[in-house]
Every structure is written in structure tokens, then in C-alpha cells.
Design a protein around this motif. Structure first.
Motif, PDB file in Angstrom:
ATOM      1  N   VAL B   7       0.360  -1.617  27.609  1.00  0.00           N
ATOM      2  CA  VAL B   7       1.788  -1.906  27.487  1.00  0.00           C
ATOM      3  C   VAL B   7       2.265  -1.700  26.052  1.00  0.00           C
ATOM      4  CG1 VAL B   7       1.967  -3.405  29.475  1.00  0.00           C
ATOM      5  CG2 VAL B   7       1.409  -4.387  27.275  1.00  0.00           C
ATOM      6  N   TRP B  10       3.013   1.847  25.981  1.00  0.00           N
ATOM      7  CA  TRP B  10       4.205   2.083  26.794  1.00  0.00           C
ATOM      8  C   TRP B  10       5.469   1.728  26.009  1.00  0.00           C
ATOM      9  CZ3 TRP B  10       4.696   4.555  31.278  1.00  0.00           C
ATOM     10  CH2 TRP B  10       5.864   4.397  32.007  1.00  0.00           C
ATOM     11  N   ALA B  11       5.414   0.609  25.303  1.00  0.00           N
ATOM     12  CA  ALA B  11       6.584   0.169  24.545  1.00  0.00           C
ATOM     13  C   ALA B  11       6.817   1.075  23.338  1.00  0.00           C
ATOM     14  CB  ALA B  11       6.396  -1.268  24.087  1.00  0.00           C
ATOM     15  N   ALA B  14       8.504   4.235  24.573  1.00  0.00           N
ATOM     16  CA  ALA B  14       9.656   4.077  25.468  1.00  0.00           C
ATOM     17  C   ALA B  14      10.848   4.845  24.898  1.00  0.00           C
ATOM     18  CB  ALA B  14      10.001   2.599  25.591  1.00  0.00           C
ATOM     19  N   ARG B  15      11.608   5.485  25.805  1.00  0.00           N
ATOM     20  CA  ARG B  15      12.795   6.218  25.361  1.00  0.00           C
ATOM     21  C   ARG B  15      14.005   5.297  25.415  1.00  0.00           C
ATOM     22  NH1 ARG B  15      11.509  11.382  24.738  1.00  0.00           N
ATOM     23  NH2 ARG B  15      10.395  12.474  26.388  1.00  0.00           N
ATOM     24  N   THR B  16      14.643   5.122  24.275  1.00  0.00           N
ATOM     25  CA  THR B  16      15.862   4.312  24.234  1.00  0.00           C
ATOM     26  C   THR B  16      17.056   5.229  24.483  1.00  0.00           C
ATOM     27  OG1 THR B  16      14.729   3.130  22.484  1.00  0.00           O
ATOM     28  CG2 THR B  16      17.018   2.546  22.877  1.00  0.00           C
ATOM     29  N   TRP B  17      18.064   4.705  25.196  1.00  0.00           N
ATOM     30  CA  TRP B  17      19.287   5.485  25.429  1.00  0.00           C
ATOM     31  C   TRP B  17      20.368   4.966  24.505  1.00  0.00           C
ATOM     32  CZ3 TRP B  17      20.548   8.635  30.115  1.00  0.00           C
ATOM     33  CH2 TRP B  17      19.386   9.077  30.751  1.00  0.00           C
ATOM     34  N   GLU B 134      27.675   5.962  36.614  1.00  0.00           N
ATOM     35  CA  GLU B 134      27.179   4.586  36.589  1.00  0.00           C
ATOM     36  C   GLU B 134      25.684   4.521  36.261  1.00  0.00           C
ATOM     37  OE1 GLU B 134      27.483   0.698  36.399  1.00  0.00           O
ATOM     38  OE2 GLU B 134      29.151   2.092  36.541  1.00  0.00           O
ATOM     39  N   ASP B 135      24.880   5.458  36.851  1.00  0.00           N
ATOM     40  CA  ASP B 135      23.426   5.394  36.635  1.00  0.00           C
ATOM     41  C   ASP B 135      23.061   5.676  35.174  1.00  0.00           C
ATOM     42  OD1 ASP B 135      24.349   7.955  37.073  1.00  0.00           O
ATOM     43  OD2 ASP B 135      22.394   8.703  37.735  1.00  0.00           O
ATOM     44  N   ILE B 136      23.877   6.490  34.522  1.00  0.00           N
ATOM     45  CA  ILE B 136      23.609   6.761  33.101  1.00  0.00           C
ATOM     46  C   ILE B 136      24.042   5.578  32.258  1.00  0.00           C
ATOM     47  CG2 ILE B 136      24.484   8.165  31.177  1.00  0.00           C
ATOM     48  CD1 ILE B 136      24.055  10.569  32.912  1.00  0.00           C
ATOM     49  N   GLN B 138      23.905   2.510  33.067  1.00  0.00           N
ATOM     50  CA  GLN B 138      22.931   1.418  33.171  1.00  0.00           C
ATOM     51  C   GLN B 138      21.739   1.623  32.228  1.00  0.00           C
ATOM     52  OE1 GLN B 138      22.117   1.375  37.314  1.00  0.00           O
ATOM     53  NE2 GLN B 138      23.933   0.144  37.788  1.00  0.00           N
ATOM     54  N   ASN B 139      21.437   2.905  31.914  1.00  0.00           N
ATOM     55  CA  ASN B 139      20.291   3.180  31.035  1.00  0.00           C
ATOM     56  C   ASN B 139      20.575   2.830  29.586  1.00  0.00           C
ATOM     57  OD1 ASN B 139      18.708   4.151  33.067  1.00  0.00           O
ATOM     58  ND2 ASN B 139      19.385   6.247  32.817  1.00  0.00           N
ATOM     59  N   SER B 141      21.241   1.297  26.153  1.00  0.00           N
ATOM     60  CA  SER B 141      20.947  -0.030  25.618  1.00  0.00           C
ATOM     61  C   SER B 141      21.204  -0.130  24.131  1.00  0.00           C
ATOM     62  CB  SER B 141      19.497  -0.404  25.921  1.00  0.00           C
ATOM     63  OG  SER B 141      18.649   0.586  25.429  1.00  0.00           O
TER      64      SER B 141
END
Lengths: 321, 178
Positions: B7, B10-11, B14-17, B134-136, B138-139, B141
Motif C-alpha cells: 500500500v 500504491w500511495a 497514486a495519480r492525483t486529479w 460527473e465521473d471526471i 468525482q475524481n 481532489s
């Protein structure tokens, strides 16, 4: 400057010459010859490894003496010889002696190995309890089982240089025999130099194998969240998990971060591919903090003298609850 | 690899948006900021061979601001590949045709031309207005800070507020405003 400019072409040619001379020439006959030698070797059934102890000038007594001196330990010569005698070797010798109607009793190392194992088992348990005072007893047993596993002991034994000295029916010896010999050496040391010397020997060669390893990997926890909740509620507090970060929720690479809060203060945080995994990892981190084995813990102390005493009050109980 | 190490990895990767509001921003200066996030230059683990770039969503690309008289003077060159196929499109013409094109070309130009550039560009989403799927949404952050403040226009301030603003003097009733 003019001098340099005038002789520049000659100088550069010289430099070129030296660099081309460095090219290594391998003769055309080398590869086919090596190939032919290999082919002949394969035809004879592979490379023949002759054990060091079949060489003419091999002196077992000197080797055994040197083995003890290398480790800076005073072994009883007879005991050390016995420690290096494997059961398979004794059987082979007996068969040989039967043929020539001759009878010399030989002792194998089973008894010494048993002694050594018993000592290591007790001592490692006490030592780990002393250096990891809060770590649960299940974890301590897990670490001990790892340290006393055949693979680890065989590795230690091999690197102490027992491979060529072991008296066994076959060569090279397998891991079981290497490990067994190491246990027998500990047993022999125990009988010849006493408890403290042996304890320090085990500490320096076996327990130091933990260097650079994550001790938490040896403690298996089925449901860390449940366990953490129980431990915290015993202390009279309550914990709550909170989602404190997320990235790319709708993508394959979604990443979540969950924090565990106790009285509105963060205890630990964990990452994961899903919220549940993140929560589980956060509770594992929290448990590590409680057990004193977090990522940034002080390195394990490998310098405790003598045989440590147990102090069971501080330890967390998992199984009892 | 233990679960804790897994993990952690993984962190780390991780790709941030990120979201970036292009309203009243210079596309060529913004491109340098967007580029850093797209390529992952803002991360300590950055390496050219390391796939650590983030995703950037640009909104309001219709409202970008060019410097000076760039709208009239800046020309975008295109060649079809055939003889006589060259064409020069002015910035205002291009912007009328496709309001996302100028910011896209600016980011593309800000990055070094190598094989990775086109793949990095795939991680850039540009929308002309404020609405994004909407789906974009939600990603997303994180928000990238704008380079300069968006000025408030007088005709966007409510009438009452303008009326109540303290004045130095009143125009005479017979004064003709141009």
C-alpha cells in the motif's frame, strides 16, 4: 601554443594508437576449444566436484581447531568433532567396519543438536521478550520460529564455513544437515564454555539475522480493526475511522487514505486500493504503534548481556481476550 | 512484498486529479504550471523514466486572456503536407473554431518534444465552460492555484451596489454622457 598546434596531428595519432591497443584480442581457437572441453565434461556426466576433505593434505583436526579459533570460542575438541559427525556418516562407517570385521564406536551429533536447539529456543524467546517489551507473545513466537527455521540456520551454518568440515555420507550436504550441525555446534559450545558464552554466540549469529527485517511480518493478525477496537476499549476510549484523503475515485488506480481517530486526535493513517483496505492498513499501523514496532522504531538492541529476565506485565495479550 | 509495503507503493504512485480554472489566465504562463503537474515534476520521486505524472482538468478555456494584441497578431501555422498547403490562422479565428485549442497547443509547446509528450498530453482534459462530466468531477481532489486574480468587471457588479457606491460628485441633469 604554436608548438602544440604544429604537433597536434601527430599527438592525436599517438592517442588513437594507444586506445586501439587496449582492445582485447581473443584468439579464434578459444571458443571452439572451450566448447569441446564442455562437451567432453558433459559426456562424463557433468562437472565432478571433489570434496575438500578428500584432498591429500586435508587435516580434520587442524580444521576443527581453526574453526573454533575463527569464532574466538574455546570448544572441547572431542565435542566439536562429535558436533560435526552426522548420523549418515556414522551409518556409513559402521557398514564399512562390518566388512573388515572392525569395531570403533562413533557418536553422532543428534544429542548435541537437541541440546543446542533447546537452549536456542529458550534463550531467543527471553531475548526477544526483553528487546520487544510490548510486542505480543504470538509475534515473539513467530519471530523465534523464523529464526530457528531450517533455511535460516542452514544459511548461518553455511557462512560459518561448516560445509566442508561436516562428516556426512553425501556431498554437498543438504540444508537439513547444515542446520542440524549448527544446532550441534551450539550444543557443543554450551557443554564446553557454559551458558553465557553460548548465549552471546547465539545472539551474535542468530538473533542478528533480524537486522533490516520488519518484525511485524511474523505476527499474523486476522482482523486488525476488531483487535484494535478491543485493546482501545479496554483502556476506556473509543476509536473512529475517517476518510481523510482520496485520489482518482472512478479510476483503476483509486487510492484512499483512512485515519484512525481517538478522542478527536489522529492515532494513525493507512492507504489502500479501497476504503476497507485503507481502514485495515490504518488499524495495522495503529497496532504497530501500540506494540512499539512502528516503521521508525529504534533498531533492535543486539547488545544485551547475559540471559535477560522476563517482564510480562507490559505485554499486550491477544489470545487471552 | 508485505501488505504494508504494497500500500505504500500504491500511495506513492497514486495519480492525483487536479483542476485548473483558465478564466482570465495567460495560457502560455499557465502551461508551465500545468506541465509540472502533468509530468509529475512536483513530486520528489520524479524521474524521466518514472510514470508518476498526474491528471489535470482545465475548465473555462473559452475565457483565457492573451497579452497585448495577441488575439489579432498571433498566428498558428498548419501545413497539410501538400504543395501550397500552408495556412496561418490568427488566434481569434482559432479560438472561435475550437476554444480548447490554444491552451492545448500552449501545454504541448511547453513540454520537451520526445516520445513521452503525446502520452502525457492524454492526461490533460480541457473543457470550454464550467460544466464537466460527473465521473471526471468525482475524481478531482486538488485545485491548482491561478496565476493571477480574476478582475471583476463593472457590468457584472449588481446595479444597486454601483448606485450605492460613494461618489465624488453628481453629474448635472443637463449633462450629456457620451
Amino acid at each position: 601554443m604554436a608548438f602544440v598546434r604544429r604537433f597536434m596531428p601527430i599527438l592525436s595519432r599517438l592517442v588513437q594508437n594507444t586506445s586501439s591497443n587496449q582492445h582485447q584480442k581473443i584468439h579464434r581457437w578459444v571458443a571452439p576449444t572451450l566448447r569441446e572441453l564442455n562437451r567432453r565434461e558433459d559426456k562424463n556426466g557433468g562437472k565432478i566436484i571433489s570434496p575438500r576433505n578428500t584432498y591429500l593434505e586435508w587435516n580434520l583436526e587442524a580444521e576443527l581447531f581453526a574453526f573454533g579459533k575463527r569464532l574466538k570460542e574455546d570448544f572441547d575438541a572431542a565435542l566439536l568433532f562429535q558436533a560435526f559427525t552426522d548420523r549418515s556418516y556414522v551409518i556409513k562407517e559402521e557398514m564399512k567396519q562390518k566388512e573388515i570385521k572392525f569395531d570403533i564406536k562413533m557418536k553422532d551429533n543428534r544429542e548435541l543438536a537437541e541440546d543446542g536447539y533447546k537452549f536456542m529456543d529458550e534463550y531467543i524467546d527471553l531475548y526477544l521478550q526483553a528487546v520487544l517489551p510490548k510486542f505480543p507473545i504470538e509475534g515473539v513466537t513467530g519471530i523465534k520460529n523464523h529464526l530457528l527455521s531450517e533455511k535460516v540456520l542452514a544459511n548461518i551454518s553455511f557462512h560459518l564455513g561448516t560445509k566442508d568440515i561436516i562428516l556426512a555420507a553425501e556431498y554437498p550436504v543438504d540444508n537439513y544437515k547444515l542446520a542440524n550441525t549448527f544446532k550441534a555446534i551450539v550444543g557443543a559450545l554450551y557443554r564446553s564454555s557454559g551458558e553465557e558464552r553460548t548465549a552471546h554466540f547465539v545472539r551474535d549469529f542468530v538473533i542478528t539475522q533480524l537486522q533490516g527485517q520488519d518484525v511485524n511480518e511474523f505476527l499474523h493478525i486476522e482482523d486488525p480493526w476488531k483487535l484494535l477496537k478491543e485493546l482501545i476499549s479496554k483502556a476506556g476510549s473509543n476509536i473512529e475511522p475517517r476518510l481523510i484523503g482520496q485520489a482518482g475515485t472512478n479510476t483503476l488506480l483509486a487510492c484512499y487514505r483512512v485515519g484512525i481517530y481517538i478522542n478527536k486526535e489522529m492515532l494513525s493513517a493507512g492507504f489502500g486500493e479501497t476504503v476497507n483496505i485503507a481502514k485495515e492498513m490504518a488499524s495495522r499501523e495503529a497496532l504497530k504503534k501500540l506494540f512499539g514496532t512502528q516503521e521508525n522504531m529504534y533498531p533492535i538492541n543486539f547488545r544485551l548481556k547475559g540471559i535477560p529476565k522476563t517482564n510480562p506485565e507490559m505485554r499486550y495479550q491477544i489470545a487471552a481476550s | 512484498m508485505s501488505a504494508a509495503k504494497r500500500v505504500q507503493q500504491w500511495a506513492t504512485f497514486a495519480r492525483t486529479w487536479h483542476i485548473f480554472d483558465c478564466k482570465w489566465q495567460d495560457p502560455y504562463q499557465s502551461a508551465n504550471i500545468i506541465k509540472k503537474y502533468l509530468m509529475g515534476l512536483h513530486k520528489p520521486i520524479y524521474h524521466p523514466m518514472n510514470d508518476c505524472g498526474d491528471v489535470v482538468v482545465c475548465i473555462n478555456s473559452r475565457e483565457i486572456a492573451l497579452r497585448g494584441d495577441d488575439w489579432r497578431k498571433r498566428a498558428y501555422f498548419h501545413h497539410t503536407g501538400y504543395p501550397g498547403g500552408a495556412s496561418w490562422t490568427l488566434a481569434w479565428e482559432l479560438h472561435n473554431k475550437d476554444p480548447t485549442m490554444i491552451i492545448k497547443k500552449a501545454v504541448y509547446r511547453a513540454m520537451k518534444g520526445n516520445l513521452q509528450r503525446r502520452h502525457t498530453m492524454e492526461r490533460l482534459f480541457i473543457y470550454p465552460g464550467e460544466e464537466i462530466p460527473e465521473d471526471i468531477k468525482q475524481n478531482v481532489s486538488n485545485q491548482i492555484r491561478q496565476l493571477r486574480l480574476v478582475p471583476q468587471r463593472l457590468d457584472h457588479i449588481p446595479e444597486e451596489e454601483v448606485q450605492q457606491y460613494p461618489k465624488v460628485m453628481e453629474y448635472p441633469p443637463d449633462y450629456v454622457l457620451k
